[in-house]
Enzyme design. Structure first.
Site, PDB file in Angstrom:
ATOM      1  N   CYS A 126       0.836  -1.183   0.000  1.00 31.79           N
ATOM      2  CA  CYS A 126       0.000   0.000   0.000  1.00 31.79           C
ATOM      3  C   CYS A 126       0.876   1.241   0.000  1.00 31.79           C
ATOM      4  CB  CYS A 126      -0.950   0.035   1.183  1.00 31.79           C
ATOM      5  SG  CYS A 126      -1.889  -1.448   1.468  1.00 31.79           S
ATOM      6  N   ARG A 138       5.339  -0.846  -4.850  1.00 28.73           N
ATOM      7  CA  ARG A 138       5.008  -1.531  -3.598  1.00 28.73           C
ATOM      8  C   ARG A 138       3.943  -2.608  -3.776  1.00 28.73           C
ATOM      9  NH1 ARG A 138       6.612   1.753   0.992  1.00 28.73           N
ATOM     10  NH2 ARG A 138       4.962   0.858   2.249  1.00 28.73           N
ATOM     11  N   TRP A 188      -3.585  -2.548  -1.207  1.00 25.74           N
ATOM     12  CA  TRP A 188      -3.371  -3.980  -1.437  1.00 25.74           C
ATOM     13  C   TRP A 188      -4.313  -4.707  -0.485  1.00 25.74           C
ATOM     14  CZ3 TRP A 188      -1.350  -8.324   1.211  1.00 25.74           C
ATOM     15  CH2 TRP A 188      -0.958  -9.389   0.401  1.00 25.74           C
ATOM     16  N   ASN A 241      -2.573   2.246   5.954  1.00 21.59           N
ATOM     17  CA  ASN A 241      -1.768   1.059   5.683  1.00 21.59           C
ATOM     18  C   ASN A 241      -1.743   0.203   6.938  1.00 21.59           C
ATOM     19  OD1 ASN A 241      -1.147   2.107   3.209  1.00 21.59           O
ATOM     20  ND2 ASN A 241       0.990   2.548   3.652  1.00 21.59           N
ATOM     21  N   GLY A 242      -1.838  -1.116   6.783  1.00 26.18           N
ATOM     22  CA  GLY A 242      -1.767  -1.992   7.944  1.00 26.18           C
ATOM     23  C   GLY A 242      -3.045  -2.784   8.136  1.00 26.18           C
ATOM     24  N   GLU A 302      16.250 -19.684  -3.954  1.00 26.15           N
ATOM     25  CA  GLU A 302      16.055 -18.312  -4.419  1.00 26.15           C
ATOM     26  C   GLU A 302      15.740 -18.293  -5.913  1.00 26.15           C
ATOM     27  OE1 GLU A 302      15.882 -14.121  -4.577  1.00 26.15           O
ATOM     28  OE2 GLU A 302      15.528 -15.612  -3.007  1.00 26.15           O
ATOM     29  N   LYS A 327      12.319 -16.740  -7.524  1.00 22.99           N
ATOM     30  CA  LYS A 327      12.284 -15.711  -8.559  1.00 22.99           C
ATOM     31  C   LYS A 327      11.432 -16.149  -9.746  1.00 22.99           C
ATOM     32  CE  LYS A 327      14.384 -12.526  -6.657  1.00 22.99           C
ATOM     33  NZ  LYS A 327      13.678 -13.040  -5.478  1.00 22.99           N
ATOM     34  N   GLU A 338       7.753 -16.084  -8.792  1.00 20.56           N
ATOM     35  CA  GLU A 338       7.282 -14.725  -8.515  1.00 20.56           C
ATOM     36  C   GLU A 338       6.889 -13.983  -9.786  1.00 20.56           C
ATOM     37  OE1 GLU A 338       9.300 -12.651  -4.654  1.00 20.56           O
ATOM     38  OE2 GLU A 338      10.659 -13.135  -6.291  1.00 20.56           O
ATOM     39  N   HIS A 352      14.470 -39.300  -2.766  1.00 22.26           N
ATOM     40  CA  HIS A 352      13.535 -39.338  -1.645  1.00 22.26           C
ATOM     41  C   HIS A 352      12.206 -38.672  -1.998  1.00 22.26           C
ATOM     42  CE1 HIS A 352      16.504 -40.909   1.216  1.00 22.26           C
ATOM     43  NE2 HIS A 352      17.374 -40.163   0.556  1.00 22.26           N
ATOM     44  N   LYS A 358       6.085  -5.035  -2.654  1.00 24.17           N
ATOM     45  CA  LYS A 358       7.522  -4.891  -2.406  1.00 24.17           C
ATOM     46  C   LYS A 358       7.856  -4.965  -0.922  1.00 24.17           C
ATOM     47  CE  LYS A 358      11.783  -4.166  -3.445  1.00 24.17           C
ATOM     48  NZ  LYS A 358      12.525  -5.272  -4.085  1.00 24.17           N
TER      49      LYS A 358
END
Length: 610
Positions: A2, A27, A75, A99-100, A483, A487, A490, A506, A605
């Site tokens: 947000c 963001r 968001w 925000n929050g 990572e 990526k 994402e 396994h 973000k």
């Protein structure tokens, strides 16, 4: 997540609010809105689901002109993305952006309904607007009413409020969600990130936890969590806004990938002597504290968590210190047994990650020796609340998928490892001097890896019609594989998972077929021969291999095997180097898939809520 922008001035502020929202698009958000006290002395708003461009078009068709206003990109946390749930929210003459998350919003909603308030959205934010409106009945001063309101809010919030009956001010409150005041001449501003205001000012004051602020054209007043009037330091920035410009690159993410040699060099500057790491880079008390460290606890989220996992290998191998690494959202909610003399290390790009901050605050009650933050933002909450800090110097990272922040975090964590080993005398003979020299060469090695850009772009074509990918690594390369998988998922939305290569038999081997590309990182180390055996298992089952291999590893192209030769590098530094081609691979696959590279769906973000 947000974004908040606010302004009080003697000129029309609508264009300033819109530009601020555009600068906060990195963001992550799903709707945008603005509320302005117009020159007709009316409080009016415009809200639109989707991009800021949709809001901009609506305002072009129906302008709002005024000198006081607030704006927001949302968001979704409560209620679906739609116009009625977009901010700002109204209650009578009050407009609020937030925000929050307000954790006790349901109880407050029932109380306010009983008082006759009608809710038009599904959000927790509308509760704040109605509660503040109710407080104004007993206390007509907006600032005083806001102080009373926040006492009843449980959770995290960054708030900005305007009132049509008091159009000379903008009021704000911060608890767990960052806010910054921008200082102008005869005008002042508010935002959740200073980047939103760089077009109008270079002077800022950062609100601290629990602060309430009253912002007028010609002055700013701040009260702390105890209600005492306080002054916050004014910070002036001299650097330009070049980080907000993509330059010659198609996307911010690609620009930030290519910035890595420069930002790694910047992160190392002033922190290395001829053959040692300068321990004081972590703070004046670092040497004294490091001498007492017997254990390390690392807590982080997402990409930063992967950096912590790499650091565990380094800390135990080089410094001989036991290390635990945990996801912050898990750590904060479980009963923790703290080993004696444990250094608590947090890692965050923004320094405002809600779960990591909460874990740090919890750790202060648990008896850790000290806290240390590896962070990219010097004025962030994480930095201010930690005993020691190492700033990563990555510069502004706008792409949602973190790249240069990750590699600079790894550099910072290796500096930490060498500093702890140096102070405690546990480093092998000559190893620090060797690795310091390797660190000096690292920016050049990263440049060599980036020179393979066109090769990786060609490899990306193998993924154009794929929906699943497996990433493999051994030792410290396993977190690098994790990572790489993160990526890819994402930004390309391809399902990707990572496993230690030794775990193939396994379970994961059952997934391997000619529709499942297998990406592997293969530095030239003591695990190479075992890794080659694992890869043979993949080929025997028809899996297509993409191998990023050390040029001295003796691996070549073959049927179903595509080898990208990597520059030789010391094994300890290989996780940093091998990250780069995986970033490039993810980027070029996403471009082929046609996804929104810099603003992938459903992500943000800076994750400032749980």
């Amino acid at each position: 997540m947000c974004g908040i922008v606010g302004a009080v001035a003697e000129r029309n502020i609508t264009a300033i609010l819109l530009e601020g929202l555009k600068r906060l698009e990195y963001r992550g958000y799903d709707s945008a809105g603005v509320a302005v006290f117009t020159n007709d002395e009316k409080l009016e708003r415009m809200r639109r689901p989707g991009k800021v461009s949709e809001l901009e078009a609506a305002l072009a068709a129906q302008p709002l002109v005024g000198r006081l206003g607030i704006a927001h990109t949302r968001w979704a946390t409560h209620g679906a993305p739609c116009e009625r749930n977009a901010h700002p929210h109204f209650s009578g003459d009050i407009a609020v952006v937030h925000n929050g998350i307000i954790e006790n919003h349901e109880a407050l909603r029932e109380q306010l309904k009983a008082l006759g308030y009608v809710f038009t959205s599904d959000t927790d934010t509308e509760v704040i607007a109605h509660l503040l409106s109710h407080k104004l009945k007993d206390q007509p001063d907006l600032t005083v009413a806001l102080k009373a309101t926040v006492k009843e809010l449980h959770g995290a919030y960054g708030l900005a409020v305007i009132n049509a009956q008091q159009p000379d001010r903008l009021v704000a409150a911060r608890s767990g969600s960052p806010l910054v005041i921008g200082l102008g001449l005869g005008e002042n501003f508010l935002a959740s990130d200073q980047l939103a205001l760089r077009q109008v000012t270079d002077r800022f004051m950062y609100l601290e936890e629990g602060d309430i602020a009253e912002i007028r054209r010609d002055n700013v007043q701040i009260w702390d969590v105890h209600g005492n009037a306080v002054e916050r330091q004014t910070v002036q920035y001299s650097d330009g806004a070049e980080a907000a410009d993509k330059g010659e690159f198609r996307h911010y993410m690609l620009k930030e990938i290519h910035e890595q040699p420069v930002v790694v060099q910047r992160t190392l500057e002033g922190r290395l002597s001829n053959n040692q790491v300068l321990v004081q880079a972590f703070g004046p008390q670092a040497a004294e504290l490091f001498a007492k460290v017997r254990n390390v606890q690392i807590v982080a989220c997402g990409t930063s968590y992967h950096a912590g996992m790499v650091a565990r290998y380094w800390l135990e191998e080089l410094a001989g210190i036991p290390c635990q690494v945990e996801v912050a959202s898990e750590f904060r909610y479980r009963k923790v047994v703290v080993q004696p003399d444990t250094l608590f290390v947090t890692i965050s790009q923004s320094g405002e990650t809600a779960d990591t901050l909460a874990a740090l605050r919890n750790a202060k009650e648990l008896g850790f020796l000290a806290s240390l933050a590896i962070c990219n933002v010097g004025i962030s909450s994480l930095v201010r609340e930690s005993d020691l800090t190492l700033l990563t110097q990555a510069g502004r990272e706008i792409g949602v998928a973190s790249t240069k922040a990750f590699t600079t975090q790894l550099v910072g964590l290796l500096l930490l490892t060498l500093s702890l080993g140096q102070v405690r005398g546990t480093l092998g003979k000559g190893i620090e001097a060797t690795l310091v020299e390797e660190l000096r060469r690292l920016p050049t090695r990263l440049g060599e890896a980036l020179a393979m850009d066109s090769t990786v772009e060609k490899i990306a074509e193998l993924f154009a019609e794929k929906n699943h990918t497996l990433f493999l690594g051994r030792g410290a390369q396993f977190p690098v594989a994790m990572e790489g998988a993160l990526k890819l998922k994402e930004i390309s939305y391809i399902h990707a998972e990572a496993y230690p290569a030794g775990e193939l038999k396994h379970g994961p081997l059952a997934l391997v077929d000619n529709d499942m590309p297998v990406v592997t990182v293969a530095p030239n180390n003591e695990l190479l021969e075992k890794l080659k055996s694992n890869l043979q298992e993949v080929r025997a089952r028809g899996g297509e291999l993409i191998v990023f291999a050390d040029e001295k590893a003796g691996m070549t192209n073959g049927e179903g095997t595509h080898v990208v030769q990597m520059p030789h590098i010391h094994d300890i530094l290989s996780p940093i180097l091998y990250t780069v081609p995986l970033q490039l691979l993810s980027y070029y696959v996403a471009v082929l898939k046609g996804t929104d590279v810099d603003q992938p769906r459903n992500l943000a973000k800076s994750v400032t809520v749980e």
